[in-house]
Scaffold this motif. Structure first.
Motif, PDB file in Angstrom:
ATOM      1  N   TYR A   1     -21.025  22.613  22.707  1.00 25.10           N
ATOM      2  CA  TYR A   1     -20.152  21.942  23.661  1.00 25.10           C
ATOM      3  C   TYR A   1     -18.722  21.895  23.141  1.00 25.10           C
ATOM      4  O   TYR A   1     -17.779  22.190  23.874  1.00 25.10           O
ATOM      5  CB  TYR A   1     -20.641  20.521  23.959  1.00 25.10           C
ATOM      6  CG  TYR A   1     -19.693  19.784  24.868  1.00 25.10           C
ATOM      7  CD1 TYR A   1     -19.745  19.982  26.241  1.00 25.10           C
ATOM      8  CD2 TYR A   1     -18.727  18.911  24.362  1.00 25.10           C
ATOM      9  CE1 TYR A   1     -18.855  19.329  27.085  1.00 25.10           C
ATOM     10  CE2 TYR A   1     -17.844  18.259  25.187  1.00 25.10           C
ATOM     11  CZ  TYR A   1     -17.907  18.470  26.555  1.00 25.10           C
ATOM     12  OH  TYR A   1     -17.026  17.841  27.378  1.00 25.10           O
ATOM     13  N   GLN A   2     -18.539  21.538  21.878  1.00 29.77           N
ATOM     14  CA  GLN A   2     -17.199  21.442  21.296  1.00 29.77           C
ATOM     15  C   GLN A   2     -16.532  22.813  21.242  1.00 29.77           C
ATOM     16  O   GLN A   2     -15.339  22.948  21.512  1.00 29.77           O
ATOM     17  CB  GLN A   2     -17.256  20.827  19.895  1.00 29.77           C
ATOM     18  CG  GLN A   2     -15.882  20.564  19.308  1.00 29.77           C
ATOM     19  CD  GLN A   2     -15.092  19.557  20.126  1.00 29.77           C
ATOM     20  OE1 GLN A   2     -15.613  18.504  20.476  1.00 29.77           O
ATOM     21  NE2 GLN A   2     -13.863  19.876  20.442  1.00 29.77           N
TER      22      GLN A   2
ATOM     23  N   GLU B   1     -20.972  23.455  17.029  1.00 31.26           N
ATOM     24  CA  GLU B   1     -21.583  22.656  18.087  1.00 31.26           C
ATOM     25  C   GLU B   1     -21.147  23.297  19.411  1.00 31.26           C
ATOM     26  O   GLU B   1     -19.949  23.396  19.681  1.00 31.26           O
ATOM     27  CB  GLU B   1     -21.102  21.207  17.966  1.00 31.26           C
ATOM     28  CG  GLU B   1     -21.950  20.199  18.715  1.00 31.26           C
ATOM     29  CD  GLU B   1     -21.679  20.201  20.197  1.00 31.26           C
ATOM     30  OE1 GLU B   1     -22.633  20.251  20.980  1.00 31.26           O
ATOM     31  OE2 GLU B   1     -20.500  20.183  20.558  1.00 31.26           O
TER      32      GLU B   1
ATOM     33  N   LYS C   1     -15.298  25.957  10.655  1.00 28.98           N
ATOM     34  CA  LYS C   1     -16.200  24.857  11.048  1.00 28.98           C
ATOM     35  C   LYS C   1     -15.526  23.499  10.941  1.00 28.98           C
ATOM     36  O   LYS C   1     -15.924  22.560  11.598  1.00 28.98           O
ATOM     37  CB  LYS C   1     -17.470  24.886  10.210  1.00 28.98           C
ATOM     38  CG  LYS C   1     -18.324  26.061  10.495  1.00 28.98           C
ATOM     39  CD  LYS C   1     -19.552  26.048   9.614  1.00 28.98           C
ATOM     40  CE  LYS C   1     -20.288  27.362   9.728  1.00 28.98           C
ATOM     41  NZ  LYS C   1     -21.393  27.452   8.792  1.00 28.98           N
TER      42      LYS C   1
ATOM     43  N   LYS D   1     -23.990  28.482  18.133  1.00 27.81           N
ATOM     44  CA  LYS D   1     -25.030  27.868  17.296  1.00 27.81           C
ATOM     45  C   LYS D   1     -25.314  28.730  16.069  1.00 27.81           C
ATOM     46  O   LYS D   1     -25.482  28.204  14.972  1.00 27.81           O
ATOM     47  CB  LYS D   1     -26.312  27.647  18.105  1.00 27.81           C
ATOM     48  CG  LYS D   1     -26.164  26.538  19.130  1.00 27.81           C
ATOM     49  CD  LYS D   1     -27.446  26.058  19.757  1.00 27.81           C
ATOM     50  CE  LYS D   1     -28.412  27.079  20.232  1.00 27.81           C
ATOM     51  NZ  LYS D   1     -29.538  26.508  21.013  1.00 27.81           N
TER      52      LYS D   1
END
Length: 48
Positions: free
Chosen positions: A17-18, A15, A46, A10
């Motif tokens: 989970y990804q 993200e 990113k 974060k």
């Protein structure tokens, strides 16, 4: 340890989970320290 991974993701604009999904998918194929270091959150592009 899991909390640290999520918060690092974060912090670097990923993200969580990804990032974890990609990490666990790619980590088994990393054979060198350099390949493993490329999976750290601050080395992930990113847009990937």
């Amino acid at each position: 340890m899991c909390y640290s991974i999520v918060e690092s993701a974060k912090h670097h604009g990923l993200e969580p989970y990804q990032y974890i999904h990609d990490l666990l998918t790619r980590l088994p194929y990393a054979e060198t320290v350099d390949e493993i270091e490329m999976l750290l959150p601050w080395n992930i592009n990113k847009s990937q």
